[in-house]
Scaffold this active site. Structure first.
Site, PDB file in Angstrom:
ATOM      1  N   ASP A  60      40.105 -11.730 -50.052  1.00 30.77           N
ATOM      2  CA  ASP A  60      41.200 -11.041 -50.726  1.00 30.77           C
ATOM      3  C   ASP A  60      40.866 -10.962 -52.216  1.00 30.77           C
ATOM      4  OD1 ASP A  60      41.622 -13.584 -51.667  1.00 30.77           O
ATOM      5  OD2 ASP A  60      43.550 -13.866 -50.674  1.00 30.77           O
ATOM      6  N   GLY A  62      42.679 -12.063 -54.729  1.00 33.51           N
ATOM      7  CA  GLY A  62      43.286 -13.109 -55.546  1.00 33.51           C
ATOM      8  C   GLY A  62      44.669 -12.731 -56.039  1.00 33.51           C
ATOM      9  N   PHE A  64      47.448 -11.811 -54.516  1.00 33.74           N
ATOM     10  CA  PHE A  64      48.604 -12.397 -53.822  1.00 33.74           C
ATOM     11  C   PHE A  64      48.903 -13.792 -54.351  1.00 33.74           C
ATOM     12  CE2 PHE A  64      50.606 -14.818 -50.397  1.00 33.74           C
ATOM     13  CZ  PHE A  64      51.686 -14.010 -50.114  1.00 33.74           C
ATOM     14  N   ASP A 114      45.869  -5.820 -56.364  1.00 31.63           N
ATOM     15  CA  ASP A 114      47.131  -5.079 -56.340  1.00 31.63           C
ATOM     16  C   ASP A 114      48.213  -5.927 -56.983  1.00 31.63           C
ATOM     17  OD1 ASP A 114      47.091  -6.979 -54.328  1.00 31.63           O
ATOM     18  OD2 ASP A 114      48.333  -5.817 -52.959  1.00 31.63           O
ATOM     19  N   ASP A 234      45.547 -11.229 -40.750  1.00 35.74           N
ATOM     20  CA  ASP A 234      45.181 -12.589 -41.146  1.00 35.74           C
ATOM     21  C   ASP A 234      46.472 -13.363 -41.238  1.00 35.74           C
ATOM     22  OD1 ASP A 234      45.873 -11.320 -43.928  1.00 35.74           O
ATOM     23  OD2 ASP A 234      45.865 -13.484 -44.264  1.00 35.74           O
ATOM     24  N   CYS A 272      44.280 -22.239 -20.896  1.00 37.45           N
ATOM     25  CA  CYS A 272      43.426 -22.097 -22.077  1.00 37.45           C
ATOM     26  C   CYS A 272      42.070 -22.757 -21.821  1.00 37.45           C
ATOM     27  CB  CYS A 272      44.104 -22.721 -23.289  1.00 37.45           C
ATOM     28  SG  CYS A 272      43.083 -22.724 -24.775  1.00 37.45           S
ATOM     29  N   CYS A 274      39.860 -23.694 -24.216  1.00 39.33           N
ATOM     30  CA  CYS A 274      39.297 -24.313 -25.419  1.00 39.33           C
ATOM     31  C   CYS A 274      38.851 -25.749 -25.127  1.00 39.33           C
ATOM     32  CB  CYS A 274      40.307 -24.277 -26.564  1.00 39.33           C
ATOM     33  SG  CYS A 274      41.538 -25.590 -26.541  1.00 39.33           S
ATOM     34  N   CYS A 277      41.765 -28.214 -24.522  1.00 47.60           N
ATOM     35  CA  CYS A 277      42.444 -28.111 -23.220  1.00 47.60           C
ATOM     36  C   CYS A 277      41.522 -28.509 -22.071  1.00 47.60           C
ATOM     37  CB  CYS A 277      42.984 -26.698 -23.016  1.00 47.60           C
ATOM     38  SG  CYS A 277      44.367 -26.333 -24.124  1.00 47.60           S
ATOM     39  N   HIS A 303      42.730 -25.579 -30.561  1.00 49.76           N
ATOM     40  CA  HIS A 303      43.552 -24.916 -29.538  1.00 49.76           C
ATOM     41  C   HIS A 303      44.271 -23.693 -30.095  1.00 49.76           C
ATOM     42  CE1 HIS A 303      46.255 -23.898 -26.364  1.00 49.76           C
ATOM     43  NE2 HIS A 303      47.200 -23.876 -27.285  1.00 49.76           N
TER      44      HIS A 303
HETATM   45 ZN   LIG Z   1      43.494 -24.815 -25.653  1.00 52.98          ZN
END
Ligand SMILES: [Zn+2]
Length: 344
Positions: A60, A62, A64, A114, A234, A272, A274, A277, A303
């Site tokens: 970005d 900066g 924001f 901006d 994001d 899931c 991952c 999990c 996760h």
């Molecule tokens: Zn997971």
């Protein structure tokens, strides 16, 4: 894009990010330029090498953070002067300096500087900031250095449909590589966000460039945004809430700090794939959070990032096979309509 504010997606290694399916991450210019500084990162070979992430990075501008975190701001047509939230030192950010910093970091996509304003301000104040944002957009393009770095423009204009329409048309007329929608998820209502996205989508109609909705979203927010043509998001929520013990599943949010999970041998989400999990129970995570063990933060973040990126992949597939409405209804049922995020 998982958010790697300080050149790290909190608690994850680059290997964790790859395993979670991350294709691109976001990093914050404001934070990195105050510490360790863009010049130092450039001397060390650029941001990719510094953080050992070889995938794409969007930075970005900066802006924001300057408008949400820093103190004692003075904005004029040339740029903004602010004091660091870390040590009170004074800094100056202009459209040209924001581009220079991002060139030093060597990100793949740079964002223009901006001016963010409270959408609740009178329309005239929002207009002044929007018109300044447009002038800064043109200056950013003129200052664009490395031709291989993509640059995205940002549509502003608060929640006023007329201003948003005008901003979309001004930004789309410039030779940016992508178009971002800024100034949302800052306290406006869900209906105001949807109405604003309507106007922007109308203004951009068949523009083929990628569209990025900044600072959004939660599981329920993705669907409306995608319906309005948004490609890129994001958000710090998946990682931030994970560190408090909140994990996201197809059944909604679970708070692993609840004592009910201390005897629960199931994984966070049986569907899931991952590492967390596949390997650990809710009971183990609930114990780690209560004992304040550091591994809790990594396992919960692994996760949430995996689950969120998988949701986006499912959403993409649902657009093709006609199940978008059903998936959306399931997520709204599980997560409801959720408020946006605040500054990182
Ligand atoms: Zn997971």
């Amino acid at each position: 894009m998982p958010v790697g504010t300080q050149a790290t997606v909190k608690a994850l290694t680059p290997g964790d990010l790859r395993a979670a399916g991350a294709q691109i991450i976001l990093s914050n210019t404001y934070h990195l330029n105050l510490r360790p500084t863009a010049e130092r990162i450039a001397r060390l070979g650029g941001l990719h090498r510094f953080m050992a992430w070889d995938g794409p990075i969007l930075t970005d501008s900066g802006g924001f953070q300057v408008f949400s975190l820093a103190k004692l701001r003075r904005v004029d047509d040339d740029g903004v002067t602010f004091t660091s939230h870390i040590d009170g030192s004074e800094h100056r950010l202009t459209p040209e300096r924001a581009m220079e910093i991002q060139a030093l970091l060597g990100s793949d996509i740079a964002m223009v500087l901006d001016q963010l304003v409270d959408p609740g301000l009178p329309a005239e104040d929002v207009r002044v900031a929007m018109e300044r944002t447009h002038r800064w957009a043109a200056r950013s393009l003129a200052a664009r250095g490395d031709a291989t770095q993509a640059v995205f423009g940002i549509v502003q204009g608060g929640v006023d449909p007329e201003l948003r329409r005008e901003s979309a048309s001004v930004i789309a007329a410039l030779p940016f590589d992508g178009i971002a929608v800024g100034g949302l998820s800052v306290g406006e209502s869900k209906d105001q966000m949807a109405a604003t996205l309507d106007v922007v989508a109308e203004g951009l109609h068949d523009d083929p460039r990628p569209r990025y909705l900044m600072g959004v979203g939660s599981p329920a927010d993705f669907f409306s945004a995608v319906e309005h043509g948004i490609d890129l998001f994001d958000c710090v929520l998946p990682t931030r809430v994970a560190r408090t013990g909140q994990v996201w599943t197809d059944a909604g949010r679970l708070n692993l700090r609840n004592s009910g999970f201390l005897d629960d041998p199931e994984p966070i989400d049986p569907a899931c794939g991952c590492e967390t999990c596949r390997t650990h129970s809710r009971a183990y995570l609930a114990h780690l959070f209560r004992a304040e063990e550091l591994l809790a933060y990594r396992l919960a973040t692994v996760h949430n990032v995996t689950w969120t990126l998988t949701l986006l992949a499912r959403l993409r597939a649902a657009l093709g096979d006609g199940s978008f409405t059903a998936l959306r209804a399931a997520m709204v049922e599980a997560f409801g309509r959720e408020a946006g995020t605040d500054a990182v």
